[in-house]
Design a protein around this motif. Structure first.
Motif, PDB file in Angstrom:
ATOM      1  N   UNK A   1      -3.129  13.166  -9.886  1.00  0.00           N
ATOM      2  CA  UNK A   1      -1.850  13.225 -10.587  1.00  0.00           C
ATOM      3  C   UNK A   1      -0.974  12.009 -10.333  1.00  0.00           C
ATOM      4  N   UNK A   2      -1.588  10.856 -10.099  1.00  0.00           N
ATOM      5  CA  UNK A   2      -0.836   9.654  -9.744  1.00  0.00           C
ATOM      6  C   UNK A   2      -0.774   8.615 -10.860  1.00  0.00           C
ATOM      7  N   UNK A   3      -1.395   8.907 -11.990  1.00  0.00           N
ATOM      8  CA  UNK A   3      -1.343   7.960 -13.105  1.00  0.00           C
ATOM      9  C   UNK A   3       0.119   7.712 -13.465  1.00  0.00           C
ATOM     10  N   UNK A   4       0.499   6.464 -13.529  1.00  0.00           N
ATOM     11  CA  UNK A   4       1.870   6.027 -13.839  1.00  0.00           C
ATOM     12  C   UNK A   4       2.876   6.319 -12.723  1.00  0.00           C
ATOM     13  N   UNK A   5       2.420   6.694 -11.537  1.00  0.00           N
ATOM     14  CA  UNK A   5       3.339   6.955 -10.425  1.00  0.00           C
ATOM     15  C   UNK A   5       3.164   5.976  -9.271  1.00  0.00           C
ATOM     16  N   UNK A   6       2.200   5.087  -9.372  1.00  0.00           N
ATOM     17  CA  UNK A   6       2.015   4.121  -8.299  1.00  0.00           C
ATOM     18  C   UNK A   6       3.012   2.977  -8.468  1.00  0.00           C
ATOM     19  N   UNK A   7       3.289   2.285  -7.382  1.00  0.00           N
ATOM     20  CA  UNK A   7       4.357   1.281  -7.412  1.00  0.00           C
ATOM     21  C   UNK A   7       3.869  -0.147  -7.632  1.00  0.00           C
ATOM     22  N   UNK A   8       2.576  -0.377  -7.673  1.00  0.00           N
ATOM     23  CA  UNK A   8       2.057  -1.718  -7.902  1.00  0.00           C
ATOM     24  C   UNK A   8       1.424  -2.295  -6.650  1.00  0.00           C
ATOM     25  N   UNK A   9       0.363  -3.072  -6.842  1.00  0.00           N
ATOM     26  CA  UNK A   9      -0.400  -3.581  -5.694  1.00  0.00           C
ATOM     27  C   UNK A   9       0.112  -4.897  -5.150  1.00  0.00           C
ATOM     28  N   UNK A  10       0.931  -5.584  -5.870  1.00  0.00           N
ATOM     29  CA  UNK A  10       1.459  -6.844  -5.372  1.00  0.00           C
ATOM     30  C   UNK A  10       2.669  -6.615  -4.500  1.00  0.00           C
ATOM     31  N   UNK A  11       3.421  -7.665  -4.294  1.00  0.00           N
ATOM     32  CA  UNK A  11       4.683  -7.568  -3.541  1.00  0.00           C
ATOM     33  C   UNK A  11       5.713  -7.006  -4.495  1.00  0.00           C
ATOM     34  N   UNK A  12       6.085  -5.770  -4.293  1.00  0.00           N
ATOM     35  CA  UNK A  12       7.017  -5.091  -5.186  1.00  0.00           C
ATOM     36  C   UNK A  12       8.330  -4.883  -4.447  1.00  0.00           C
ATOM     37  N   UNK A  13       9.401  -5.412  -4.999  1.00  0.00           N
ATOM     38  CA  UNK A  13      10.716  -5.248  -4.394  1.00  0.00           C
ATOM     39  C   UNK A  13      11.272  -3.892  -4.810  1.00  0.00           C
ATOM     40  N   UNK A  14      11.366  -3.000  -3.860  1.00  0.00           N
ATOM     41  CA  UNK A  14      11.853  -1.652  -4.140  1.00  0.00           C
ATOM     42  C   UNK A  14      13.223  -1.404  -3.527  1.00  0.00           C
ATOM     43  N   UNK A  15      13.872  -2.469  -3.052  1.00  0.00           N
ATOM     44  CA  UNK A  15      15.164  -2.322  -2.381  1.00  0.00           C
ATOM     45  C   UNK A  15      16.236  -1.719  -3.274  1.00  0.00           C
ATOM     46  N   UNK A  16      16.228  -2.066  -4.543  1.00  0.00           N
ATOM     47  CA  UNK A  16      17.286  -1.625  -5.450  1.00  0.00           C
ATOM     48  C   UNK A  16      16.940  -0.355  -6.211  1.00  0.00           C
ATOM     49  N   UNK A  17      15.884   0.307  -5.819  1.00  0.00           N
ATOM     50  CA  UNK A  17      15.489   1.504  -6.564  1.00  0.00           C
ATOM     51  C   UNK A  17      15.174   2.639  -5.601  1.00  0.00           C
TER      52      UNK A  17
END
Length: 193
Positions: free
Chosen positions: A147-163
């Protein structure tokens, strides 16, 4: 020692060389948690009995200290998982990608972890283990069944500070072949504060 040196190099590069972390190794029984823990500890592949009681290992790689907890995955062991959520820095959830019959059970346990308020801000690395076995699920299949399709955050360097997005990603691996999980740890290490 190659794996230890390589892992140390990644952590130094990412600025984690003086940090301490508490990491939970979770998943159903026979997913590979204990095998991974021992592979990281001393690079030895050993046949293990199912984990009966929670165990912890301190992994010292260079100046980094990881306290890794292998809590077991059989049904009775899952009852104590909650006891270890305090101050956890990351969860590594292993799934046997060959044992497709247990995907619904693995999904139920993962859903319970992801919905637990105590783990709301904890990064999750999902490792689809045993890709060396023919007919093991692909990454897309595993994401679909978990059940993770479209729920992963990305494999690269993803800036999640503002979310309010929780770092969550799936990496396929074979612990016995020493492949795939290193990339997962590299990804995870950017979110351990």
């Amino acid at each position: 020692m190659f794996l230890v040196d390589w892992f140390y190099g990644i952590l130094v590069t990412l600025g984690l060389w003086q940090k301490e972390a508490k990491i939970l190794f979770l998943g159903l029984d026979n997913a590979g948690k204990t095998t991974l823990l021992h592979m990281l500890k001393d690079e030895k592949l050993v046949q293990h009995q199912p984990t009966q009681f929670p165990t912890s290992e301190e992994l010292c790689i260079g100046k980094i200290k990881f306290k890794a907890f292998d809590l077991g995955g059989h049904q009775i062991a899952r009852r104590v998982w909650k006891d270890y959520y305090t101050k956890v820095d990351a969860v590594i959830y292993l799934v046997d990608s060959y044992d497709k019959e247990r995907f619904p059970e693995a999904k139920r346990e993962l859903d319970a972890l992801l919905s637990d308020e105590a783990l709301a801000n904890v990064p999750f690395l999902i490792l689809g283990n045993k890709i060396d076995i023919p007919y093991a699920a692909s990454e897309d299949e595993l994401q679909y069944y978990m059940g993770l399709t479209n729920f992963t955050s990305g494999k690269g360097k993803v800036n999640l500070d503002d979310s309010n997005i929780r770092p969550l990603e799936v990496f396929m691996c074979s612990i016995v072949r020493k492949m795939g999980y290193g990339e997962g740890f590299t990804w995870l290490s950017q979110y351990i504060k």
